[in-house]
Design a protein around this motif. Structure first.
Motif, PDB file in Angstrom:
ATOM      1  N   GLU A  20      50.069  43.254  36.017  1.00 24.07           N
ATOM      2  CA  GLU A  20      51.448  43.639  36.345  1.00 24.07           C
ATOM      3  C   GLU A  20      51.439  44.577  37.541  1.00 24.07           C
ATOM      4  N   TRP A  21      52.500  44.538  38.320  1.00 21.82           N
ATOM      5  CA  TRP A  21      52.582  45.346  39.538  1.00 21.82           C
ATOM      6  C   TRP A  21      53.727  46.335  39.418  1.00 21.82           C
ATOM      7  N   ASP A  22      53.544  47.524  40.016  1.00 20.64           N
ATOM      8  CA  ASP A  22      54.610  48.517  40.078  1.00 20.64           C
ATOM      9  C   ASP A  22      55.494  48.143  41.276  1.00 20.64           C
ATOM     10  N   THR A  25      57.456  50.946  43.516  1.00 22.31           N
ATOM     11  CA  THR A  25      56.567  51.692  44.418  1.00 22.31           C
ATOM     12  C   THR A  25      56.053  50.778  45.525  1.00 22.31           C
ATOM     13  N   TYR A  26      55.708  49.559  45.166  1.00 23.56           N
ATOM     14  CA  TYR A  26      55.177  48.585  46.132  1.00 23.56           C
ATOM     15  C   TYR A  26      56.130  48.444  47.318  1.00 23.56           C
ATOM     16  N   ASP A  27      57.409  48.208  47.029  1.00 22.31           N
ATOM     17  CA  ASP A  27      58.373  47.968  48.103  1.00 22.31           C
ATOM     18  C   ASP A  27      58.637  49.202  48.947  1.00 22.31           C
ATOM     19  N   LEU A  55      54.051  31.011  47.139  1.00 23.23           N
ATOM     20  CA  LEU A  55      53.080  31.178  46.048  1.00 23.23           C
ATOM     21  C   LEU A  55      52.611  32.636  45.992  1.00 23.23           C
ATOM     22  N   GLY A  56      52.906  33.343  44.904  1.00 28.01           N
ATOM     23  CA  GLY A  56      52.623  34.780  44.849  1.00 28.01           C
ATOM     24  C   GLY A  56      53.682  35.519  45.644  1.00 28.01           C
ATOM     25  N   CYS A  57      54.935  35.227  45.337  1.00 31.19           N
ATOM     26  CA  CYS A  57      56.082  35.680  46.158  1.00 31.19           C
ATOM     27  C   CYS A  57      56.345  37.174  46.044  1.00 31.19           C
ATOM     28  N   GLY A  60      59.913  39.312  46.795  1.00 37.43           N
ATOM     29  CA  GLY A  60      60.879  38.443  47.463  1.00 37.43           C
ATOM     30  C   GLY A  60      61.165  38.767  48.922  1.00 37.43           C
ATOM     31  N   ARG A  61      60.332  39.636  49.504  1.00 35.14           N
ATOM     32  CA  ARG A  61      60.544  39.986  50.913  1.00 35.14           C
ATOM     33  C   ARG A  61      60.471  38.732  51.805  1.00 35.14           C
ATOM     34  N   ASP A  62      59.443  37.916  51.594  1.00 34.93           N
ATOM     35  CA  ASP A  62      59.299  36.712  52.431  1.00 34.93           C
ATOM     36  C   ASP A  62      60.284  35.624  52.014  1.00 34.93           C
ATOM     37  N   VAL A  78      57.284  31.648  43.272  1.00 36.45           N
ATOM     38  CA  VAL A  78      56.397  31.631  42.097  1.00 36.45           C
ATOM     39  C   VAL A  78      55.556  32.900  42.064  1.00 36.45           C
ATOM     40  N   ASP A  79      55.515  33.553  40.916  1.00 34.18           N
ATOM     41  CA  ASP A  79      54.643  34.721  40.755  1.00 34.18           C
ATOM     42  C   ASP A  79      54.364  34.903  39.261  1.00 34.18           C
ATOM     43  N   GLY A  80      53.250  35.584  38.961  1.00 31.00           N
ATOM     44  CA  GLY A  80      52.907  35.816  37.564  1.00 31.00           C
ATOM     45  C   GLY A  80      53.460  37.119  37.018  1.00 31.00           C
ATOM     46  N   SER A  81      53.923  37.997  37.890  1.00 29.53           N
ATOM     47  CA  SER A  81      54.326  39.341  37.463  1.00 29.53           C
ATOM     48  C   SER A  81      55.820  39.414  37.177  1.00 29.53           C
ATOM     49  N   GLN A 103      58.100  32.110  36.815  1.00 25.92           N
ATOM     50  CA  GLN A 103      57.008  32.982  36.404  1.00 25.92           C
ATOM     51  C   GLN A 103      55.871  32.091  35.931  1.00 25.92           C
ATOM     52  N   ALA A 104      54.797  32.065  36.699  1.00 22.66           N
ATOM     53  CA  ALA A 104      53.698  31.148  36.395  1.00 22.66           C
ATOM     54  C   ALA A 104      52.378  31.733  36.866  1.00 22.66           C
ATOM     55  N   ASP A 105      51.317  31.334  36.199  1.00 25.38           N
ATOM     56  CA  ASP A 105      49.966  31.700  36.620  1.00 25.38           C
ATOM     57  C   ASP A 105      49.472  30.599  37.552  1.00 25.38           C
ATOM     58  N   VAL A 106      49.302  30.924  38.829  1.00 23.19           N
ATOM     59  CA  VAL A 106      48.964  29.874  39.793  1.00 23.19           C
ATOM     60  C   VAL A 106      47.487  29.466  39.701  1.00 23.19           C
ATOM     61  N   ARG A 107      46.744  30.051  38.744  1.00 21.00           N
ATOM     62  CA  ARG A 107      45.395  29.529  38.478  1.00 21.00           C
ATOM     63  C   ARG A 107      45.467  28.219  37.708  1.00 21.00           C
ATOM     64  N   SER A 121      51.771  31.319  51.331  1.00 14.29           N
ATOM     65  CA  SER A 121      51.201  32.283  50.392  1.00 14.29           C
ATOM     66  C   SER A 121      50.713  33.492  51.175  1.00 14.29           C
ATOM     67  N   VAL A 122      51.208  34.676  50.793  1.00 15.20           N
ATOM     68  CA  VAL A 122      50.877  35.911  51.521  1.00 15.20           C
ATOM     69  C   VAL A 122      50.216  36.893  50.552  1.00 15.20           C
ATOM     70  N   ALA A 123      49.004  37.331  50.913  1.00 12.57           N
ATOM     71  CA  ALA A 123      48.302  38.400  50.192  1.00 12.57           C
ATOM     72  C   ALA A 123      48.097  38.083  48.711  1.00 12.57           C
ATOM     73  N   THR A 124      47.838  36.852  48.398  1.00 12.59           N
ATOM     74  CA  THR A 124      47.691  36.444  46.992  1.00 12.59           C
ATOM     75  C   THR A 124      46.380  35.703  46.720  1.00 12.59           C
ATOM     76  N   LEU A 125      45.922  34.880  47.667  1.00 15.51           N
ATOM     77  CA  LEU A 125      44.760  34.025  47.384  1.00 15.51           C
ATOM     78  C   LEU A 125      43.542  34.824  46.935  1.00 15.51           C
TER      79      LEU A 125
HETATM   80  C1  LIG Z   1      49.671  41.810  47.024  1.00 12.76           C
HETATM   81  S1  LIG Z   1      50.910  40.996  46.122  1.00 12.76           S
HETATM   82  C2  LIG Z   1      51.655  40.040  47.426  1.00 12.76           C
HETATM   83  C3  LIG Z   1      53.097  39.742  47.133  1.00 12.76           C
HETATM   84  C4  LIG Z   1      53.884  39.188  48.316  1.00 12.76           C
HETATM   85  N1  LIG Z   1      53.417  37.871  48.691  1.00 12.76           N
HETATM   86  C5  LIG Z   1      53.823  40.140  49.476  1.00 12.76           C
HETATM   87  O1  LIG Z   1      53.284  39.778  50.523  1.00 12.76           O
HETATM   88  O2  LIG Z   1      54.298  41.283  49.343  1.00 12.76           O
HETATM   89  C6  LIG Z   1      50.034  39.752  45.201  1.00 12.76           C
HETATM   90  C7  LIG Z   1      50.958  38.950  44.313  1.00 12.76           C
HETATM   91  O3  LIG Z   1      50.228  37.874  43.750  1.00 12.76           O
HETATM   92  C8  LIG Z   1      50.629  37.725  42.414  1.00 12.76           C
HETATM   93  N2  LIG Z   1      49.539  37.072  41.676  1.00 12.76           N
HETATM   94  C9  LIG Z   1      48.243  37.445  41.625  1.00 12.76           C
HETATM   95  N3  LIG Z   1      47.531  36.599  40.861  1.00 12.76           N
HETATM   96  C10 LIG Z   1      48.414  35.686  40.401  1.00 12.76           C
HETATM   97  C11 LIG Z   1      48.309  34.545  39.554  1.00 12.76           C
HETATM   98  N4  LIG Z   1      47.130  34.175  39.022  1.00 12.76           N
HETATM   99  N5  LIG Z   1      49.414  33.834  39.286  1.00 12.76           N
HETATM  100  C12 LIG Z   1      50.612  34.176  39.814  1.00 12.76           C
HETATM  101  N6  LIG Z   1      50.772  35.246  40.634  1.00 12.76           N
HETATM  102  C13 LIG Z   1      49.693  35.987  40.915  1.00 12.76           C
HETATM  103  C14 LIG Z   1      50.894  39.142  41.936  1.00 12.76           C
HETATM  104  O4  LIG Z   1      51.703  39.186  40.780  1.00 12.76           O
HETATM  105  C15 LIG Z   1      51.536  39.754  43.157  1.00 12.76           C
HETATM  106  O5  LIG Z   1      52.939  39.646  43.156  1.00 12.76           O
END
Ligand SMILES: C[S@@+](CC[C@H](N)C(=O)[O-])C[C@H]1O[C@@H](n2cnc3c(N)ncnc32)[C@H](O)[C@@H]1O
Length: 266
Positions: A20-22, A25-27, A55-57, A60-62, A78-81, A103-107, A121-125
């Motif tokens: 889970e993400w805060d 604070t993140y924004d 993917l990993g939105c 919602g900034r992007d 799509v995001d898991g958090s 809300q989904a686990d992209v694994r 996909s930004v900062a998620t892979l």
């Molecule tokens: C660093 S944040 C990036 C969020 C956004 N794309 C941005 O640039 O601000 C990483 C995101 O990936 C999501 N995430 C990480 N692993 C995930 C998974 N297995 N399934 C779905 N979302 C996942 C997290 O919940 C988080 O919102």
């Protein structure tokens, strides 16, 4: 139509436990993610009517930027958090008729409510242990010829930071993060059915102010997974100890930048 919210469940029916993400604070932080996202979106070269998967939105900034570029289009976010998606729904409350929120686990393989013309996909892979599987998932939901643009931490990412982390905790995060190289990423994309592949590693250090800003950034953006394992009262001292070991208040990011296209049907 209202936004669609789906619960992600593994095959056995158990809800997948994700970090889970805060989100608040993140924004509020000076995130380099803002320009990483803007640069990645520019590479999508949108015409304005596409449906774009994010993917990993996150918050919602992007997705917001995408909607501005898609007067006749839509976003599938799509995001898991749950916290990140709550923030997204608040941010985009007036535009939820043009977003599907999942809300989904992209694994895991995904089922989308509609086909995607392009994927971002930004900062998620780097949070995903198996990039080959993630690329196959994207290829499966993308229409033939659709563009896939992504960026994430890549090989060599946070080397100085990880030295500080190792000095404090004995582990450098390689058990958590997947910082892939360009050649292996290119091979995985090709194997997943992508063409016109362009993968680069780009150094992009982020400078912060020592003290509250640096430590909030480290605690919220970088070390969420490590902190989750610690008792609450040990988290701040842990972040402080890592920050104190950095020679400069800099996060030495190296970004993996991906552009590719799903193969067209012959
Ligand atoms: C660093 S944040 C990036 C969020 C956004 N794309 C941005 O640039 O601000 C990483 C995101 O990936 C999501 N995430 C990480 N692993 C995930 C998974 N297995 N399934 C779905 N979302 C996942 C997290 O919940 C988080 O919102």
């Amino acid at each position: 139509m209202d936004s669609t919210v789906l619960e992600c469940r593994q095959q056995g029916g158990a809800v997948v436990e994700l970090l889970e993400w805060d989100a608040g604070t993140y924004d509020a932080l000076p995130l380099p993610h803002k320009r990483w996202g803007a640069a990645a979106i520019a590479r999508l070269e949108l015409s304005g009517s596409e449906t774009v998967l994010d993917l990993g939105c996150g918050t919602g900034r992007d997705a917001e930027r995408l909607l501005g570029l898609l007067p006749q289009g839509r976003v599938i976010a799509v995001d898991g958090s749950a916290q990140m998606l709550r923030e997204l729904r608040t941010r985009l409350a007036s535009q939820l008729d043009r977003i599907d929120v999942l809300q989904a686990d992209v694994r895991e393989p995904m089922v989308l409510p509609r086909p995607a013309d392009a994927a971002l996909s930004v900062a998620t892979l780097h949070w995903l242990p198996d990039h080959a599987a993630a690329f196959r998932t994207v290829a499966a939901v993308l229409r033939p010829g659709g563009r896939f643009v992504a960026e994430a931490g890549g090989a060599g990412n946070l080397a100085t930071f990880r030295t500080a982390l190792r000095a404090v905790s004995g582990a450098d995060g390689s058990e958590i993060w997947n910082f892939a190289g360009a050649a292996e990423t290119t091979d995985r994309l090709r194997d997943a059915g992508f063409t016109d592949i362009d993968v680069r590693l780009v150094e992009d250090p982020a400078s912060l102010e020592r003290g509250e800003q640096l430590e909030a950034f480290i605690g919220t953006v970088v070390l969420g997974a490590q902190l989750r394992e610690l008792p609450v009262d040990e988290r701040r001292p842990f972040v402080h100890a890592v920050a104190e070991r950095l020679p400069e208040p800099v996060l030495d990011y190296v970004r993996l930048q991906i552009s590719a296209r799903k193969q067209s049907v012959p």
